[in-house]
Design a protein around this motif. Structure first.
Motif, mmCIF file in Angstrom:
data_model
loop_
_atom_site.group_PDB
_atom_site.id
_atom_site.type_symbol
_atom_site.label_atom_id
_atom_site.label_comp_id
_atom_site.label_asym_id
_atom_site.label_seq_id
_atom_site.Cartn_x
_atom_site.Cartn_y
_atom_site.Cartn_z
ATOM 1 N N SER A 1 -5.928 6.010 12.014
ATOM 2 C CA SER A 1 -5.904 6.015 13.472
ATOM 3 C C SER A 1 -4.464 5.884 13.938
ATOM 4 C CB SER A 1 -6.767 4.892 14.043
ATOM 5 O OG SER A 1 -6.289 3.642 13.622
ATOM 6 N N GLY A 2 -4.235 6.212 15.192
ATOM 7 C CA GLY A 2 -2.918 6.013 15.783
ATOM 8 C C GLY A 2 -2.110 7.267 16.019
ATOM 9 N N GLY A 3 -2.596 8.401 15.583
ATOM 10 C CA GLY A 3 -1.850 9.629 15.822
ATOM 11 C C GLY A 3 -1.894 10.022 17.286
ATOM 12 N N GLY A 4 -1.122 11.050 17.622
ATOM 13 C CA GLY A 4 -1.114 11.517 18.994
ATOM 14 C C GLY A 4 0.068 12.405 19.286
ATOM 15 N N LEU A 5 0.340 12.574 20.563
ATOM 16 C CA LEU A 5 1.449 13.399 21.029
ATOM 17 C C LEU A 5 2.528 12.491 21.605
ATOM 18 C CD1 LEU A 5 2.756 16.106 21.829
ATOM 19 C CD2 LEU A 5 1.402 16.017 23.937
ATOM 20 N N VAL A 6 3.729 12.593 21.049
ATOM 21 C CA VAL A 6 4.847 11.777 21.516
ATOM 22 C C VAL A 6 6.065 12.675 21.694
ATOM 23 C CG1 VAL A 6 3.987 9.708 20.366
ATOM 24 C CG2 VAL A 6 5.598 11.203 19.180
ATOM 25 N N GLN A 7 7.100 12.097 22.270
ATOM 26 C CA GLN A 7 8.352 12.830 22.451
ATOM 27 C C GLN A 7 9.364 12.409 21.391
ATOM 28 O OE1 GLN A 7 9.458 11.998 26.545
ATOM 29 N NE2 GLN A 7 8.486 13.903 27.227
ATOM 30 N N ALA A 8 10.297 13.260 21.143
ATOM 31 C CA ALA A 8 11.352 12.942 20.193
ATOM 32 C C ALA A 8 12.037 11.636 20.586
ATOM 33 C CB ALA A 8 12.367 14.077 20.127
ATOM 34 N N GLY A 9 12.242 10.797 19.586
ATOM 35 C CA GLY A 9 12.844 9.506 19.814
ATOM 36 C C GLY A 9 11.855 8.373 19.991
ATOM 37 N N ASP A 10 10.608 8.717 20.215
ATOM 38 C CA ASP A 10 9.569 7.698 20.396
ATOM 39 C C ASP A 10 9.197 7.044 19.073
ATOM 40 O OD1 ASP A 10 7.608 9.260 23.078
ATOM 41 O OD2 ASP A 10 9.524 8.174 23.090
ATOM 42 N N SER A 11 8.404 5.983 19.198
ATOM 43 C CA SER A 11 7.861 5.279 18.040
ATOM 44 C C SER A 11 6.339 5.309 18.095
ATOM 45 C CB SER A 11 8.340 3.831 18.012
ATOM 46 O OG SER A 11 9.743 3.761 17.887
ATOM 47 N N LEU A 12 5.745 5.180 16.923
ATOM 48 C CA LEU A 12 4.288 5.185 16.828
ATOM 49 C C LEU A 12 3.904 4.473 15.549
ATOM 50 C CD1 LEU A 12 2.082 6.515 18.678
ATOM 51 C CD2 LEU A 12 1.891 8.287 16.923
ATOM 52 N N ARG A 13 2.759 3.843 15.557
ATOM 53 C CA ARG A 13 2.268 3.192 14.348
ATOM 54 C C ARG A 13 0.913 3.764 13.963
ATOM 55 N NH1 ARG A 13 0.802 -3.145 13.139
ATOM 56 N NH2 ARG A 13 -1.067 -2.579 14.343
ATOM 57 N N LEU A 14 0.822 4.198 12.741
ATOM 58 C CA LEU A 14 -0.444 4.645 12.182
ATOM 59 C C LEU A 14 -1.093 3.499 11.412
ATOM 60 C CD1 LEU A 14 0.533 8.157 10.753
ATOM 61 C CD2 LEU A 14 -0.268 7.566 13.046
ATOM 62 N N SER A 15 -2.407 3.489 11.440
ATOM 63 C CA SER A 15 -3.168 2.498 10.681
ATOM 64 C C SER A 15 -4.176 3.218 9.803
ATOM 65 C CB SER A 15 -3.909 1.544 11.617
ATOM 66 O OG SER A 15 -3.021 0.846 12.460
ATOM 67 N N CYS A 16 -4.507 2.578 8.713
ATOM 68 C CA CYS A 16 -5.534 3.111 7.816
ATOM 69 C C CYS A 16 -6.348 1.941 7.310
ATOM 70 C CB CYS A 16 -4.892 3.874 6.668
ATOM 71 S SG CYS A 16 -6.090 4.495 5.461
ATOM 72 N N ALA A 17 -7.611 1.940 7.672
ATOM 73 C CA ALA A 17 -8.501 0.861 7.267
ATOM 74 C C ALA A 17 -9.428 1.343 6.168
ATOM 75 C CB ALA A 17 -9.303 0.375 8.462
ATOM 76 N N ALA A 18 -9.582 0.517 5.160
ATOM 77 C CA ALA A 18 -10.434 0.860 4.028
ATOM 78 C C ALA A 18 -11.700 0.014 4.056
ATOM 79 C CB ALA A 18 -9.698 0.627 2.724
ATOM 80 N N SER A 19 -12.772 0.603 3.624
ATOM 81 C CA SER A 19 -14.028 -0.133 3.535
ATOM 82 C C SER A 19 -14.789 0.343 2.312
ATOM 83 C CB SER A 19 -14.862 0.089 4.799
ATOM 84 O OG SER A 19 -15.195 1.462 4.950
ATOM 85 N N GLY A 20 -15.712 -0.472 1.867
ATOM 86 C CA GLY A 20 -16.485 -0.095 0.706
ATOM 87 C C GLY A 20 -16.452 -1.182 -0.344
ATOM 88 N N ARG A 21 -17.558 -1.476 -0.918
ATOM 89 C CA ARG A 21 -17.663 -2.573 -1.890
ATOM 90 C C ARG A 21 -16.771 -2.338 -3.093
ATOM 91 N NH1 ARG A 21 -20.641 -3.341 -6.357
ATOM 92 N NH2 ARG A 21 -21.749 -1.373 -6.030
ATOM 93 N N THR A 22 -16.739 -1.113 -3.577
ATOM 94 C CA THR A 22 -15.957 -0.809 -4.769
ATOM 95 C C THR A 22 -14.476 -1.002 -4.513
ATOM 96 O OG1 THR A 22 -17.604 0.792 -5.457
ATOM 97 C CG2 THR A 22 -15.444 0.934 -6.490
ATOM 98 N N PHE A 23 -14.053 -0.663 -3.321
ATOM 99 C CA PHE A 23 -12.635 -0.702 -3.010
ATOM 100 C C PHE A 23 -12.061 -2.092 -3.198
ATOM 101 C CE2 PHE A 23 -8.931 1.079 -1.111
ATOM 102 C CZ PHE A 23 -8.303 0.008 -0.529
ATOM 103 N N SER A 24 -12.771 -3.104 -2.796
ATOM 104 C CA SER A 24 -12.231 -4.453 -2.848
ATOM 105 C C SER A 24 -12.159 -5.013 -4.256
ATOM 106 C CB SER A 24 -13.074 -5.377 -1.971
ATOM 107 O OG SER A 24 -14.393 -5.435 -2.470
ATOM 108 N N SER A 25 -12.691 -4.322 -5.206
ATOM 109 C CA SER A 25 -12.686 -4.811 -6.569
ATOM 110 C C SER A 25 -11.408 -4.488 -7.317
ATOM 111 C CB SER A 25 -13.876 -4.232 -7.334
ATOM 112 O OG SER A 25 -15.089 -4.574 -6.711
ATOM 113 N N TYR A 26 -10.568 -3.665 -6.773
ATOM 114 C CA TYR A 26 -9.378 -3.215 -7.472
ATOM 115 C C TYR A 26 -8.109 -3.665 -6.756
ATOM 116 C CZ TYR A 26 -12.548 -0.009 -9.857
ATOM 117 O OH TYR A 26 -13.557 0.527 -10.581
ATOM 118 N N ASP A 27 -7.070 -3.765 -7.522
ATOM 119 C CA ASP A 27 -5.737 -3.890 -6.944
ATOM 120 C C ASP A 27 -5.250 -2.477 -6.682
ATOM 121 O OD1 ASP A 27 -5.993 -6.557 -7.349
ATOM 122 O OD2 ASP A 27 -4.657 -6.656 -9.082
ATOM 123 N N VAL A 28 -5.216 -2.092 -5.451
ATOM 124 C CA VAL A 28 -4.885 -0.712 -5.149
ATOM 125 C C VAL A 28 -3.523 -0.603 -4.502
ATOM 126 C CG1 VAL A 28 -7.278 -0.016 -4.922
ATOM 127 C CG2 VAL A 28 -6.045 -0.806 -2.910
#
Length: 125
Positions: A7-34
């Motif tokens: 999430s967090g994408g969009g349309l910005v102008q040159a020089g701007d700042s933006l932060r992207l996020s990525c959330a993970a879910s799932g039982r298997t995922f939490s079992s590993y050091d990723v």
């Protein structure tokens, strides 16, 4: 089943700042050091590595094109990785993907096992 949602994408102008996020879910995922990576793909170009971070967060890696402008970070308690992007330029326009690997963090997309659906970033001049 593991799911990565950017999430967090969009349309910005040159020089701007933006932060992207990525959330993970799932039982298997939490079992590993990723490890995590951010990749991007511009129209007509191959997917390229942008940034990577180890499970502990102690090591980070950046493409030369974003070094000094982008910062990758993670919150293991939230199973979330972030990409803070500053001084954005039109050449940063791309679909940004987060990815997770149960092996070492590398710059090769083939080493990542789980992928998000991508989020579009467009930087206007």
């Amino acid at each position: 089943q593991v799911q990565l949602v950017e999430s967090g994408g969009g349309l910005v102008q040159a020089g701007d700042s933006l932060r992207l996020s990525c959330a993970a879910s799932g039982r298997t995922f939490s079992s590993y050091d990723v490890g995590w990576g951010w990749f991007r793909q511009a129209p007509g170009k191959e997917r390229e590595f942008v940034a990577g971070i180890t499970w502990s967060g102690s090591s980070t890696y950046y493409a030369d094109s974003v070094k000094g402008r982008f910062t990758i970070s993670r919150d293991n308690a939230k199973n979330t990785v972030y990409l803070q992007m500053n001084s954005l330029q039109p050449e940063d326009t791309a679909v940004y993907y987060c990815a997770a690997t149960v092996r070492a963090v590398t710059r090769a997309s083939s080493d990542y096992h789980f992928w998000g659906q991508g989020t579009q970033l467009t930087v206007s001049p």
